[in-house]
Scaffold this motif. Structure first.
Motif, PDB file in Angstrom:
ATOM      1  N   GLN A 168       0.838  -1.202   0.000  1.00 20.56           N
ATOM      2  CA  GLN A 168       0.000   0.000   0.000  1.00 20.56           C
ATOM      3  C   GLN A 168       0.876   1.256   0.000  1.00 20.56           C
ATOM      4  O   GLN A 168       0.586   2.247  -0.684  1.00 20.56           O
ATOM      5  CB  GLN A 168      -0.920   0.026   1.223  1.00 20.56           C
ATOM      6  CG  GLN A 168      -1.895  -1.135   1.300  1.00 20.56           C
ATOM      7  CD  GLN A 168      -1.377  -2.245   2.187  1.00 20.56           C
ATOM      8  OE1 GLN A 168      -0.170  -2.414   2.348  1.00 20.56           O
ATOM      9  NE2 GLN A 168      -2.287  -2.990   2.773  1.00 20.56           N
ATOM     10  N   LYS A 211      -9.501  -3.954  -4.382  1.00 21.18           N
ATOM     11  CA  LYS A 211      -8.852  -4.683  -3.306  1.00 21.18           C
ATOM     12  C   LYS A 211      -8.165  -5.941  -3.844  1.00 21.18           C
ATOM     13  O   LYS A 211      -8.816  -6.807  -4.414  1.00 21.18           O
ATOM     14  CB  LYS A 211      -9.872  -5.067  -2.226  1.00 21.18           C
ATOM     15  CG  LYS A 211     -10.443  -3.880  -1.473  1.00 21.18           C
ATOM     16  CD  LYS A 211     -11.392  -4.331  -0.367  1.00 21.18           C
ATOM     17  CE  LYS A 211     -11.930  -3.138   0.414  1.00 21.18           C
ATOM     18  NZ  LYS A 211     -12.855  -3.561   1.498  1.00 21.18           N
ATOM     19  N   THR A 219      -8.607   6.286   0.049  1.00 20.80           N
ATOM     20  CA  THR A 219      -9.841   5.677   0.562  1.00 20.80           C
ATOM     21  C   THR A 219      -9.545   4.453   1.426  1.00 20.80           C
ATOM     22  O   THR A 219     -10.448   3.956   2.104  1.00 20.80           O
ATOM     23  CB  THR A 219     -10.766   5.261  -0.597  1.00 20.80           C
ATOM     24  OG1 THR A 219     -10.123   4.239  -1.393  1.00 20.80           O
ATOM     25  CG2 THR A 219     -11.097   6.451  -1.488  1.00 20.80           C
ATOM     26  N   LYS A 220      -8.320   3.986   1.409  1.00 20.29           N
ATOM     27  CA  LYS A 220      -7.997   2.771   2.177  1.00 20.29           C
ATOM     28  C   LYS A 220      -6.592   2.850   2.763  1.00 20.29           C
ATOM     29  O   LYS A 220      -5.807   1.914   2.658  1.00 20.29           O
ATOM     30  CB  LYS A 220      -8.131   1.534   1.278  1.00 20.29           C
ATOM     31  CG  LYS A 220      -7.395   1.647  -0.055  1.00 20.29           C
ATOM     32  CD  LYS A 220      -7.557   0.397  -0.895  1.00 20.29           C
ATOM     33  CE  LYS A 220      -6.807   0.520  -2.206  1.00 20.29           C
ATOM     34  NZ  LYS A 220      -6.930  -0.686  -3.033  1.00 20.29           N
ATOM     35  N   SER A 255      -3.592   2.634   5.272  1.00 25.65           N
ATOM     36  CA  SER A 255      -3.271   1.724   6.371  1.00 25.65           C
ATOM     37  C   SER A 255      -2.653   2.507   7.525  1.00 25.65           C
ATOM     38  O   SER A 255      -1.835   3.407   7.314  1.00 25.65           O
ATOM     39  CB  SER A 255      -2.291   0.640   5.893  1.00 25.65           C
ATOM     40  OG  SER A 255      -1.814  -0.115   6.987  1.00 25.65           O
TER      41      SER A 255
END
Length: 249
Positions: free
Chosen positions: A40, A90, A192-193, A195
Motif C-alpha cells: 500500500q 482490493k 480511501t484505504k 493503512s
C-alpha cells in the motif's frame, strides 16, 4: 526510518529524470519493490513522487503550447476514472507483487525499444476510429496505473510513438499530462484505504527528496542522452521485475 539510502536514490532519480523532462515513476517503484516495503505504501509513494516531479514539466509544455487538447482529452477523460477504479480495487499483497513484477518486465522492454522520431507527414490523422482507440488505450493504461501505482507514461509514450500519434514533443507533453492526472486520480483512490501502519515520515522524506532533485535537475538542463537513460533504467526495472517475481511467485 530504516534504509536511509532510499532517500539518496530518489533524489538522484528525480535529478536525472527531471533534467531531461521525465518523471521517473517506474524507477521509484522498482527501488521500493526491491526493498520489500508494504505494497500500500509503495503505490502511494510512487504516485505522489510522480506528481511532484512531473508538475513542472506539464506547466512548461502548456506554457509553450505543446499540448493538443483535442487529442489529449479522449485519452485522459477515460483514463482518470479507470485509474481511480484500479487504485480502489482490493487485491492481496501476493497478487499485487505478481502484477507488479510482470508490469515492470513489460515496462523494461518498452523502455529499451528505440522509437524513431516521426515527421508531420507520417502522423496518423484523427478519425472517429482513432478517438475510440485513444479512449480504450487511455482507459486500459489508466486502470493498470491505478492498480500498480505508476503514472502510465512508461507505457503510453512508446505506444504513441509506434502508432505515429503525433510529433515526439507533443507525445512527451501528452505523456506528462497523462502521468499527472492519473497519478492524482490514483492517489485519491489510495486515500480511501490508507493503512495505519504506513510510515508517513518515510513518505514525506522521499517526497522532499524528489522535490529537491527535481527542482535542481529541471534548472540545470544537463545534456544527458535520453536513450541512454531509458536503457539504463530498463535494466534496473527488468532486474526489479524479475526479483519481485522470484520473491513472490
Amino acid at each position: 526510518m530504516g534504509h536511509w539510502e532510499i532517500i539518496l536514490f530518489f533524489l538522484v532519480i528525480a535529478f536525472v529524470y527531471s533534467s531531461v523532462g521525465f518523471g521517473g515513476g517506474s524507477s521509484y517503484l522498482a527501488v521500493l519493490a526491491m526493498y520489500g516495503l508494504p505494497y500500500q505504501e509503495i503505490r502511494l509513494i510512487a504516485l505522489i513522487c510522480n506528481v511532484i516531479v512531473v508538475t513542472g514539466g506539464v506547466y512548461i509544455y502548456i506554457k509553450n503550447k505543446q499540448t493538443d487538447w483535442r487529442k489529449i482529452l479522449p485519452i485522459t477523460l477515460v483514463s482518470v476514472p479507470m485509474a481511480y477504479l484500479g487504485a480502489i480495487l482490493k487485491i492481496s499483497q501476493e497478487t499485487f507483487f505478481l502484477i507488479l513484477g510482470i508490469t515492470l518486465i513489460i515496462a523494461a522492454i518498452l523502455l529499451w525499444i528505440k522509437t524513431d522520431a516521426k515527421n508531420n507527414a507520417e502522423i496518423s490523422q484523427d478519425s472517429q476510429a482513432s478517438v475510440i482507440r485513444n479512449g480504450f488505450l487511455g482507459g486500459g493504461i489508466g486502470f493498470l496505473s491505478g492498480l500498480v501505482g505508476i503514472g502510465g507514461g512508461i507505457f503510453l509514450s512508446p505506444l504513441l510513438n509506434l502508432l505515429k500519434w503525433d510529433t515526439p514533443r507533443k507525445i512527451a507533453a501528452t505523456s506528462s499530462f497523462f502521468i499527472l492526472v492519473n497519478s492524482i486520480s490514483g492517489i485519491f483512490g489510495q486515500l480511501t484505504k490508507l493503512s495505519v501502519d504506513m510510515d508517513f515520515f518515510r513518505i514525506l522524506s522521499l517526497c522532499l527528496a524528489v522535490f529537491i532533485g527535481g527542482q535542481i535537475g529541471s534548472r540545470m538542463s544537463l545534456k544527458w542522452n535520453p536513450l541512454v537513460i531509458k536503457r539504463v533504467t530498463a535494466v534496473l526495472v527488468l532486474v526489479a521485475g524479475i526479483n519481485v517475481l522470484i520473491k513472490y511467485w
